[in-house]
Design an enzyme around this catalytic site. Structure first.
Site, PDB file in Angstrom:
ATOM      1  N   ALA A  76       0.827  -1.205   0.000  1.00  0.00           N
ATOM      2  CA  ALA A  76       0.000   0.000   0.000  1.00  0.00           C
ATOM      3  C   ALA A  76       0.863   1.257   0.000  1.00  0.00           C
ATOM      4  O   ALA A  76       1.949   1.276   0.558  1.00  0.00           O
ATOM      5  CB  ALA A  76      -0.929  -0.019   1.211  1.00  0.00           C
ATOM      6  N   SER A 128      -9.786  -9.068   4.542  1.00  0.00           N
ATOM      7  CA  SER A 128      -9.242  -9.476   5.841  1.00  0.00           C
ATOM      8  C   SER A 128      -9.210 -10.984   5.966  1.00  0.00           C
ATOM      9  O   SER A 128     -10.039 -11.684   5.399  1.00  0.00           O
ATOM     10  CB  SER A 128     -10.067  -8.901   6.994  1.00  0.00           C
ATOM     11  OG  SER A 128      -9.533  -9.369   8.217  1.00  0.00           O
ATOM     12  N   LYS A 182     -12.783  -1.462   6.256  1.00  0.00           N
ATOM     13  CA  LYS A 182     -11.639  -2.316   6.589  1.00  0.00           C
ATOM     14  C   LYS A 182     -10.760  -1.664   7.660  1.00  0.00           C
ATOM     15  O   LYS A 182     -10.261  -2.332   8.570  1.00  0.00           O
ATOM     16  CB  LYS A 182     -10.812  -2.625   5.334  1.00  0.00           C
ATOM     17  CG  LYS A 182      -9.488  -3.367   5.593  1.00  0.00           C
ATOM     18  CD  LYS A 182      -9.692  -4.715   6.289  1.00  0.00           C
ATOM     19  CE  LYS A 182      -8.522  -5.678   6.197  1.00  0.00           C
ATOM     20  NZ  LYS A 182      -7.227  -5.227   6.598  1.00  0.00           N
ATOM     21  N   HIS A 185     -12.455  -2.124  10.896  1.00  0.00           N
ATOM     22  CA  HIS A 185     -12.287  -3.543  11.242  1.00  0.00           C
ATOM     23  C   HIS A 185     -10.959  -3.727  11.971  1.00  0.00           C
ATOM     24  O   HIS A 185     -10.888  -4.347  13.029  1.00  0.00           O
ATOM     25  CB  HIS A 185     -12.332  -4.407   9.978  1.00  0.00           C
ATOM     26  CG  HIS A 185     -11.774  -5.791  10.146  1.00  0.00           C
ATOM     27  ND1 HIS A 185     -10.411  -6.032  10.227  1.00  0.00           N
ATOM     28  CD2 HIS A 185     -12.376  -7.004  10.281  1.00  0.00           C
ATOM     29  CE1 HIS A 185     -10.200  -7.329  10.411  1.00  0.00           C
ATOM     30  NE2 HIS A 185     -11.380  -7.935  10.427  1.00  0.00           N
ATOM     31  N   ASN A 186      -9.897  -3.160  11.411  1.00  0.00           N
ATOM     32  CA  ASN A 186      -8.581  -3.303  12.032  1.00  0.00           C
ATOM     33  C   ASN A 186      -8.523  -2.584  13.386  1.00  0.00           C
ATOM     34  O   ASN A 186      -7.892  -3.086  14.322  1.00  0.00           O
ATOM     35  CB  ASN A 186      -7.489  -2.765  11.105  1.00  0.00           C
ATOM     36  CG  ASN A 186      -7.216  -3.690   9.938  1.00  0.00           C
ATOM     37  OD1 ASN A 186      -8.082  -4.465   9.531  1.00  0.00           O
ATOM     38  ND2 ASN A 186      -6.027  -3.619   9.383  1.00  0.00           N
ATOM     39  N   GLU A 189     -10.057  -4.758  15.788  1.00  0.00           N
ATOM     40  CA  GLU A 189      -9.100  -5.861  16.011  1.00  0.00           C
ATOM     41  C   GLU A 189      -8.072  -5.458  17.092  1.00  0.00           C
ATOM     42  O   GLU A 189      -7.741  -6.266  17.970  1.00  0.00           O
ATOM     43  CB  GLU A 189      -8.421  -6.168  14.670  1.00  0.00           C
ATOM     44  CG  GLU A 189      -7.355  -7.223  14.667  1.00  0.00           C
ATOM     45  CD  GLU A 189      -6.716  -7.324  13.264  1.00  0.00           C
ATOM     46  OE1 GLU A 189      -7.451  -7.421  12.260  1.00  0.00           O
ATOM     47  OE2 GLU A 189      -5.471  -7.293  13.179  1.00  0.00           O
ATOM     48  N   TYR A 190      -7.588  -4.217  17.035  1.00  0.00           N
ATOM     49  CA  TYR A 190      -6.657  -3.733  18.070  1.00  0.00           C
ATOM     50  C   TYR A 190      -7.319  -3.833  19.450  1.00  0.00           C
ATOM     51  O   TYR A 190      -6.705  -4.274  20.412  1.00  0.00           O
ATOM     52  CB  TYR A 190      -6.289  -2.259  17.834  1.00  0.00           C
ATOM     53  CG  TYR A 190      -5.152  -1.988  16.878  1.00  0.00           C
ATOM     54  CD1 TYR A 190      -5.188  -2.437  15.566  1.00  0.00           C
ATOM     55  CD2 TYR A 190      -4.047  -1.233  17.273  1.00  0.00           C
ATOM     56  CE1 TYR A 190      -4.161  -2.149  14.682  1.00  0.00           C
ATOM     57  CE2 TYR A 190      -3.019  -0.944  16.389  1.00  0.00           C
ATOM     58  CZ  TYR A 190      -3.080  -1.398  15.094  1.00  0.00           C
ATOM     59  OH  TYR A 190      -2.061  -1.100  14.227  1.00  0.00           O
TER      60      TYR A 190
HETATM   61  P1  NBP Z   1       3.645  -6.625   0.313  1.00  0.00           P
HETATM   62  O1  NBP Z   1       2.877  -5.576   1.016  1.00  0.00           O
HETATM   63  O2  NBP Z   1       4.885  -7.132   0.943  1.00  0.00           O
HETATM   64  O3  NBP Z   1       4.014  -6.070  -1.147  1.00  0.00           O
HETATM   65  C1  NBP Z   1       4.840  -6.795  -2.038  1.00  0.00           C
HETATM   66  C2  NBP Z   1       4.314  -6.701  -3.445  1.00  0.00           C
HETATM   67  O4  NBP Z   1       4.289  -5.337  -3.885  1.00  0.00           O
HETATM   68  C3  NBP Z   1       5.199  -7.447  -4.411  1.00  0.00           C
HETATM   69  O5  NBP Z   1       4.379  -8.058  -5.375  1.00  0.00           O
HETATM   70  C4  NBP Z   1       6.042  -6.320  -5.014  1.00  0.00           C
HETATM   71  O6  NBP Z   1       6.564  -6.630  -6.267  1.00  0.00           O
HETATM   72  C5  NBP Z   1       4.996  -5.258  -5.138  1.00  0.00           C
HETATM   73  N1  NBP Z   1       5.534  -3.916  -5.396  1.00  0.00           N
HETATM   74  C6  NBP Z   1       6.250  -3.088  -4.604  1.00  0.00           C
HETATM   75 BR1  NBP Z   1       6.809  -3.480  -2.923  1.00  0.00          BR
HETATM   76  N2  NBP Z   1       6.553  -1.920  -5.176  1.00  0.00           N
HETATM   77  C7  NBP Z   1       6.042  -1.998  -6.415  1.00  0.00           C
HETATM   78  C8  NBP Z   1       6.016  -1.106  -7.516  1.00  0.00           C
HETATM   79  N3  NBP Z   1       6.563   0.098  -7.436  1.00  0.00           N
HETATM   80  N4  NBP Z   1       5.402  -1.516  -8.644  1.00  0.00           N
HETATM   81  C9  NBP Z   1       4.843  -2.729  -8.730  1.00  0.00           C
HETATM   82  N5  NBP Z   1       4.820  -3.620  -7.720  1.00  0.00           N
HETATM   83  C10 NBP Z   1       5.401  -3.260  -6.562  1.00  0.00           C
HETATM   84  O7  NBP Z   1       2.694  -7.857  -0.069  1.00  0.00           O
HETATM   85  P2  NBP Z   1       1.573  -8.604   0.809  1.00  0.00           P
HETATM   86  O8  NBP Z   1       2.015  -8.858   2.196  1.00  0.00           O
HETATM   87  O9  NBP Z   1       1.139  -9.743  -0.046  1.00  0.00           O
HETATM   88  O10 NBP Z   1       0.380  -7.543   0.882  1.00  0.00           O
HETATM   89  C11 NBP Z   1      -0.220  -6.977  -0.254  1.00  0.00           C
HETATM   90  C12 NBP Z   1      -1.256  -5.967   0.184  1.00  0.00           C
HETATM   91  O11 NBP Z   1      -2.263  -6.612   0.942  1.00  0.00           O
HETATM   92  C13 NBP Z   1      -0.703  -4.847   1.071  1.00  0.00           C
HETATM   93  O12 NBP Z   1      -1.316  -3.643   0.733  1.00  0.00           O
HETATM   94  C14 NBP Z   1      -1.135  -5.246   2.457  1.00  0.00           C
HETATM   95  O13 NBP Z   1      -1.306  -4.142   3.303  1.00  0.00           O
HETATM   96  C15 NBP Z   1      -2.444  -5.951   2.176  1.00  0.00           C
HETATM   97  N6  NBP Z   1      -2.848  -6.931   3.183  1.00  0.00           N
HETATM   98  C16 NBP Z   1      -1.960  -7.806   3.715  1.00  0.00           C
HETATM   99  C17 NBP Z   1      -2.358  -8.738   4.644  1.00  0.00           C
HETATM  100  C18 NBP Z   1      -1.392  -9.724   5.212  1.00  0.00           C
HETATM  101  O14 NBP Z   1      -1.795 -10.507   6.094  1.00  0.00           O
HETATM  102  N7  NBP Z   1      -0.150  -9.748   4.771  1.00  0.00           N
HETATM  103  C19 NBP Z   1      -3.699  -8.799   5.025  1.00  0.00           C
HETATM  104  C20 NBP Z   1      -4.601  -7.931   4.445  1.00  0.00           C
HETATM  105  C21 NBP Z   1      -4.158  -6.994   3.535  1.00  0.00           C
HETATM  106  P3  NBP Z   1       8.016  -7.315  -6.387  1.00  0.00           P
HETATM  107  O15 NBP Z   1       7.793  -8.766  -6.167  1.00  0.00           O
HETATM  108  O16 NBP Z   1       8.439  -7.001  -7.782  1.00  0.00           O
HETATM  109  O17 NBP Z   1       8.904  -6.683  -5.336  1.00  0.00           O
END
Ligand code: NBP
Length: 475
Positions: A76, A128, A182, A185-186, A189-190
């Protein structure tokens, strides 16, 4: 053949969502900035369904049927804008861009309006359930145009968690509504986690071991507190550290971290003027736990009781803590849902609160048995606050004695209970016949001539404090 839907951003969340989509029979176009992730997904999970991998954004866009449905699952913030900037020139009128990241709703409003100018739909959606949820069925909170939901909703509903045959996914409202829901929601959650932590702290001050506390939480999970967070609390408390043979919870550094959605919830609530005190206390409790400079300076210097909760009637204490937990949790939901209602009014979203509670029943981190009851209560009548819903008010009436005993125990034994006590203070505030806010108004009038209203007459009044102390009407 062309793909039904695409996912760009294939880190843990994006690849699990893509697999979930493929497992439900959708043909999924997949793309990631660095191609290694795309290749890994297809190599490791290609057999789970039909994936259409692309190495460039142009190829990815061309692989989708129209109107294109593209889920962006990147970090994000700036990465989301970077991906949108790359997509927009390649898209055509009516295409739908879905941001599934944890975006701030104000960014979502900005992006939605910008894409609308280009004839495109932008859907900011809360997702979520963490990585397991993304794969096995998350709770999905989409915002955006109604028209885009008609094209997108059935696909999202097909991969969402199901409770009693109903998908935990529904249209929340225009532009930023989904990401706002959302965010709250978070925030809830806190609060949920803070209450659980306080409950554990009291049980442990009463002499329960981590394993005994785990049994208590497991037992609670079979009743009215039945929820995902209570379930995993038992799991965490039961975990024994292999290196030290001590409960893992005793080895973990006691400084809680945060990624910002709780803070956003509180910041937004301050602007809307909604008292989400339990969420604020929970965010502050995390910040305070990590303030080592202050804690190191105060530890051993500031005196107080040494955290001994009398466990004379152990079952009585356990039951009281359970009731304090339920009651405080209800207050956090009441506050969070009220914040959504206020924002909905402010931004003209018309969010249906019963629907919000309904899609939180499954898939998401705060899923809980209580949410079915909350949803039913909001569906039955328009509530000024959840606390006055008949079944909730009755539940609180039966538990408020225990709740007070628990807060009193915490205070007299030196166990901090900021969540439980702020929830109780909120309960006592909203039910008060009169509040000392009258005195605050008097003070404001005294030093700043800010005026006050009267209980017996309409208008604004000021007392001539530095004159003859007669009252003048200023309206
Ligand atoms: P990350 O938040 O760790 O993001 C990694 C991804 O972003 C990779 O695919 C990376 O590509 C891509 N990316 C980045 Br960094 N900079 C970029 C750019 N300039 N252009 C294109 N792609 C770019 O991944 P995640 O943990 O899977 O979460 C994804 C989203 O889901 C986030 O917004 C997060 O807040 C949300 N979320 C996460 C959870 C959870 O439990 N983790 C839960 C709910 C929501 P690359 O591979 O080329 O570096």
């Amino acid at each position: 053949s062309l793909a039904n839907i695409g996912v760009t951003g294939l880190a843990v969340m994006g690849s699990n969502l893509a697999r979930n989509l493929a497992r439900h029979g959708h043909t999924v176009a997949v793309h990631n900035r660095s191609v290694a992730r795309t290749r890994a997904l297809v190599e490791q999970h290609g057999s789970e369904g039909v994936f259409v991998p692309s190495e460039s954004t142009a190829e990815f866009v061309a692989s989708l049927e129209r109107p294109r449905r593209i889920i962006v699952m990147v970090k994000a913030g700036d990465p989301t804008d970077a991906v949108i900037d790359e997509l927009v020139p390649l898209l055509e009128e009516g295409d739908i861009v879905v941001d599934g990241g944890n975006a701030h709703f104000a960014d979502t409003r900005r992006r939605e309006s910008w894409l609308r100018e280009h004839g495109l739909h932008f859907v900011g959606t809360g997702i979520s359930g963490g990585e397991v949820g993304a794969l096995e069925g998350p709770s999905i909170m989409p915002g955006g145009s109604r028209e885009s939901y008609a094209a997108l909703g059935p696909i999202l509903e097909s991969i969402a968690a199901k409770v009693d045959g109903e998908a935990c996914c529904a249209w929340m409202g225009p532009d930023g509504a989904g990401h706002f829901v959302k965010m709250v929601h978070n925030g809830i959650e806190y609060a949920d986690m803070q209450f659980i932590a306080e409950a554990y702290d009291l049980l442990s001050a009463a002499g329960l071991s981590a394993a005994e506390a785990a049994d208590v939480f497991r037992e609670w999970n079979t009743g009215e507190l039945d929820s995902f967070l209570i379930e995993i609390t038992a799991e965490v408390l039961d975990q024994v550290d292999t290196a030290t043979a001590r409960p893992l919870v005793d080895v973990i550094v006691d400084a809680a971290e945060q990624k910002g959605t709780g803070r956003w919830t509180v910041q937004t609530a301050l602007e809307l003027g909604v008292p989400v005190s339990t969420i604020a206390e929970s965010v502050f409790a995390r910040s305070g736990s990590g303030d080592t400079a202050v804690r190191d300076a105060a530890r051993g210097v500031l005196v107080g009781p040494n955290r001994t909760v009398s466990a004379g009637d152990r079952q009585g204490l356990v039951d009281d803590v359970r009731d304090a937990l339920w009651s405080s949790k209800v207050v956090a939901y009441a506050q969070g849902l009220e914040q959504i209602r206020k924002a909905s009014e402010e931004y003209g979203w018309d969010v249906d609160i019963a629907t919000v509670a309904r899609i939180w029943r499954g898939g998401c981190i705060i899923r809980a048995r209580l949410l079915a009851q909350i949803s039913d209560e909001y569906a039955a009548e328009r509530l000024a606050t959840l606390l006055v819903a008949p079944s909730i008010a009755e539940g609180l009436a039966g538990r408020q004695g225990a709740w007070r005993r628990v807060v009193a125990q915490g205070v007299t034994s030196g166990v901090p209970v900021p969540g439980f006590s702020s929830a109780l203070a909120y309960y006592d505030t909203v039910r008060a016949e009169r509040l000392p806010a009258a005195l605050v108004q008097g003070l404001r009038d005294n030093f700043g001539a800010h005026t006050y209203g009267r209980t017996d007459r309409a208008g604004a009044f000021h007392t001539l404090w530095s004159g003859d102390r007669t009252e003048v009407s200023t309206s």
